[in-house]
Design a protein around this motif. Structure first.
Motif, mmCIF file in Angstrom:
data_model
loop_
_atom_site.group_PDB
_atom_site.id
_atom_site.type_symbol
_atom_site.label_atom_id
_atom_site.label_comp_id
_atom_site.label_asym_id
_atom_site.label_seq_id
_atom_site.Cartn_x
_atom_site.Cartn_y
_atom_site.Cartn_z
ATOM 1 N N THR A 1 28.764 -2.427 -6.121
ATOM 2 C CA THR A 1 27.675 -1.792 -5.368
ATOM 3 C C THR A 1 27.253 -2.689 -4.201
ATOM 4 O O THR A 1 27.037 -2.225 -3.081
ATOM 5 C CB THR A 1 26.467 -1.534 -6.294
ATOM 6 O OG1 THR A 1 26.915 -0.750 -7.387
ATOM 7 C CG2 THR A 1 25.341 -0.829 -5.574
ATOM 8 N N ALA B 1 27.550 -1.925 -0.176
ATOM 9 C CA ALA B 1 26.375 -2.000 0.711
ATOM 10 C C ALA B 1 26.637 -2.994 1.846
ATOM 11 O O ALA B 1 26.304 -2.725 3.013
ATOM 12 C CB ALA B 1 25.148 -2.426 -0.102
ATOM 13 N N THR C 1 17.686 -7.022 4.463
ATOM 14 C CA THR C 1 17.831 -5.876 3.562
ATOM 15 C C THR C 1 17.728 -6.409 2.141
ATOM 16 O O THR C 1 18.481 -7.311 1.766
ATOM 17 C CB THR C 1 19.219 -5.199 3.730
ATOM 18 O OG1 THR C 1 19.353 -4.770 5.067
ATOM 19 C CG2 THR C 1 19.367 -4.003 2.812
ATOM 20 N N LEU D 1 18.382 -5.388 -1.473
ATOM 21 C CA LEU D 1 19.055 -4.300 -2.195
ATOM 22 C C LEU D 1 18.311 -3.907 -3.472
ATOM 23 O O LEU D 1 18.347 -2.753 -3.885
ATOM 24 C CB LEU D 1 20.498 -4.678 -2.521
ATOM 25 C CG LEU D 1 21.417 -4.841 -1.305
ATOM 26 C CD1 LEU D 1 22.827 -5.196 -1.746
ATOM 27 C CD2 LEU D 1 21.450 -3.589 -0.443
ATOM 28 N N HIS E 1 16.743 -2.791 -6.894
ATOM 29 C CA HIS E 1 17.252 -2.082 -8.077
ATOM 30 C C HIS E 1 18.430 -1.165 -7.779
ATOM 31 O O HIS E 1 19.058 -0.658 -8.722
ATOM 32 C CB HIS E 1 16.121 -1.294 -8.741
ATOM 33 C CG HIS E 1 15.116 -2.184 -9.420
ATOM 34 N ND1 HIS E 1 14.157 -2.872 -8.708
ATOM 35 C CD2 HIS E 1 14.959 -2.529 -10.725
ATOM 36 C CE1 HIS E 1 13.425 -3.588 -9.566
ATOM 37 N NE2 HIS E 1 13.893 -3.398 -10.786
ATOM 38 N N VAL E 2 18.749 -0.961 -6.502
ATOM 39 C CA VAL E 2 19.958 -0.186 -6.160
ATOM 40 C C VAL E 2 21.163 -0.807 -6.866
ATOM 41 O O VAL E 2 22.067 -0.121 -7.349
ATOM 42 C CB VAL E 2 20.183 -0.218 -4.620
ATOM 43 C CG1 VAL E 2 21.573 0.252 -4.251
ATOM 44 C CG2 VAL E 2 19.132 0.627 -3.920
ATOM 45 N N GLY F 1 21.792 0.338 -10.574
ATOM 46 C CA GLY F 1 22.054 1.726 -10.949
ATOM 47 C C GLY F 1 23.471 2.163 -10.647
ATOM 48 O O GLY F 1 24.311 1.369 -10.234
ATOM 49 N N GLY F 2 23.705 3.441 -10.863
ATOM 50 C CA GLY F 2 24.983 4.037 -10.482
ATOM 51 C C GLY F 2 25.973 4.122 -11.616
ATOM 52 O O GLY F 2 25.792 3.530 -12.682
#
Ligand code: F6P
Length: 368
Positions: A152, A156, A268, A270, A272-273, A276-277
């Motif tokens: 992830t 990003a 930036t 990131l 808790h992004v 997840g997923g």
């Protein structure tokens, strides 16, 4: 004799926890045991949030992030009285084995719950599965969720690199990991970042600022065509990211005067992004393997153990040496590699033999 196995997930969720729940439940059910799911981690254990898990319930959760059992951080569990209550509750529910899927704090909770001084002759078998995106748990190469989180972050960073490149900007990207710099370091390598800041390096604020400024000035000097700079910063670095940006901007202003206006920095976070997923294929595999092994450990009467992921081979003496630069790497003699590969391909090595029969005992599980 049929046993009852309870499963809980605790602490920060991580992608692949569901794969572990699913595998543990399916293997136990296929062998004729009863499986209970405890909702909301140790908090749910104290509040009696427990219910049976069926094969139908877990069959298709493999590809889902988060945890179907939900998770929580539970301060109450630090108290002996709370743990006494939890032990009594599990005994009352007829639980023979407890599998806890979580990170450092969750495994600490399990260690306390099963502490022989505290638990006396409490018979419940306790097994932990390492699951935390931070990869801060020792004696395992990886924990569930690390691979997905890294992917992830890399995705990003790739996106940010596009816009950084278009504008010739500097981005400081903060990634999760609590006090551990693993995710920052590995994703910096995998995304081709220009630099990485992580807590293990123990730098003063002044040194942090200097290193970012030096990187920016060096890149701008060397790459006139592309002035993009990507710096990955672990959240465990004590200087907050917005403060670091301001200090870097100030220093750039001093160093470059009016030219400073050409140098733009952005941050930036990131957050808790990263947690997840959908789990990566590797995390699905790791979770499934951990779940399978954990249930079998409970059924074999193992107690107070964590399932660990380590490279599957101990090299025989004389075949190779561990690389001094990286303890995860061995320098192995090439002829030995070719000979072992031949054995592997011809089914002659222990690993090949293990692979040949690895699924024999899983047929019933796959049929559920
Ligand atoms: O331990 C996993 C983790 O995601 C860390 O990387 C992070 O510092 C922390 O949990 C965040 O916790 P919370 O979701 O409780 O804010």
């Amino acid at each position: 004799m049929s046993k009852t196995i309870a499963i809980l997930t605790s602490g920060g969720d991580s992608p692949g926890m569901n794969a572990a729940i699913r595998a543990a439940a399916m293997v136990a059910l296929a062998k004729g045991h009863r499986v209970l799911g405890i909702r909301h981690g140790y908090r749910g254990l104290l509040d009696g949030a427990i219910a049976p898990i069926s094969a139908d319930e877990v069959n298709s959760i493999l590809r889902e992030g988060g945890t179907i059992l939900h998770s929580a951080r539970c301060k109450r569990f630090h108290e002996v009285a709370a743990r006494d209550h939890a032990r009594a509750f599990l005994t009352e529910q007829g639980v023979d084995g407890l599998i806890v899927i979580g990170g450092n704090g969750s495994l600490t909770g399990l260690t306390l719950l099963s502490d022989p001084h505290e638990a006396k002759d409490w018979p419940v078998r306790c097994i932990g599965i390492p699951a935390s995106i931070d990869n801060d748990i020792a004696l395992t190469g990886l924990a569930i969720g690390v691979d997905t989180a890294m992917n992830t972050i890399v995705e990003a960073c790739d996106r940010i690199a596009d816009t950084a490149s278009a504008h010739g900007r500097t981005f400081i990207i903060e990634v999760m990991g609590r006090d551990c710099g693993y995710l920052a370091m590995t994703s910096a390598i995998a995304s081709g970042a220009n630099m990485v800041l992580f807590p293990e390096a123990v730098r003063t604020e002044e040194e942090l600022v200097n290193s970012v400024v030096n990187t920016i000035l060096t890149v701008r000097e060397r790459h006139r065509e592309n002035q993009k700079v990507v710096a990955i910063k672990a959240e465990g670095v004590p200087t907050p990211t917005d403060r670091l940006k301001s200090l870097v901007d100030e220093r750039l202003c001093e160093a470059t005067g009016e030219d400073h206006e050409d140098i733009e920095t952005r941050i930036t976070v990131l957050g808790h992004v990263v947690r997840g997923g959908r789990p990566s294929a590797f995390d699905r595999l790791l979770g499934s393997r951990f779940g399978n092994v954990a249930v079998r450990a409970v059924l074999d009467g193992e107690h107070r153990k964590m399932i660990s992921w380590l490279p599957p081979m101990d090299l025989p003496p004389g075949v190779g040496v561990r690389a001094s630069a990286d303890p995860y790497c061995y320098l192995v003699d090439l002829p030995a590699v070719l000979a072992a590969t031949k054995d592997l391909l011809e089914g002659q090595s222990p690993l090949a033999r293990w692979r040949a029969t690895a699924f024999d005992d899983l047929e019933d599980v796959f049929l559920l």
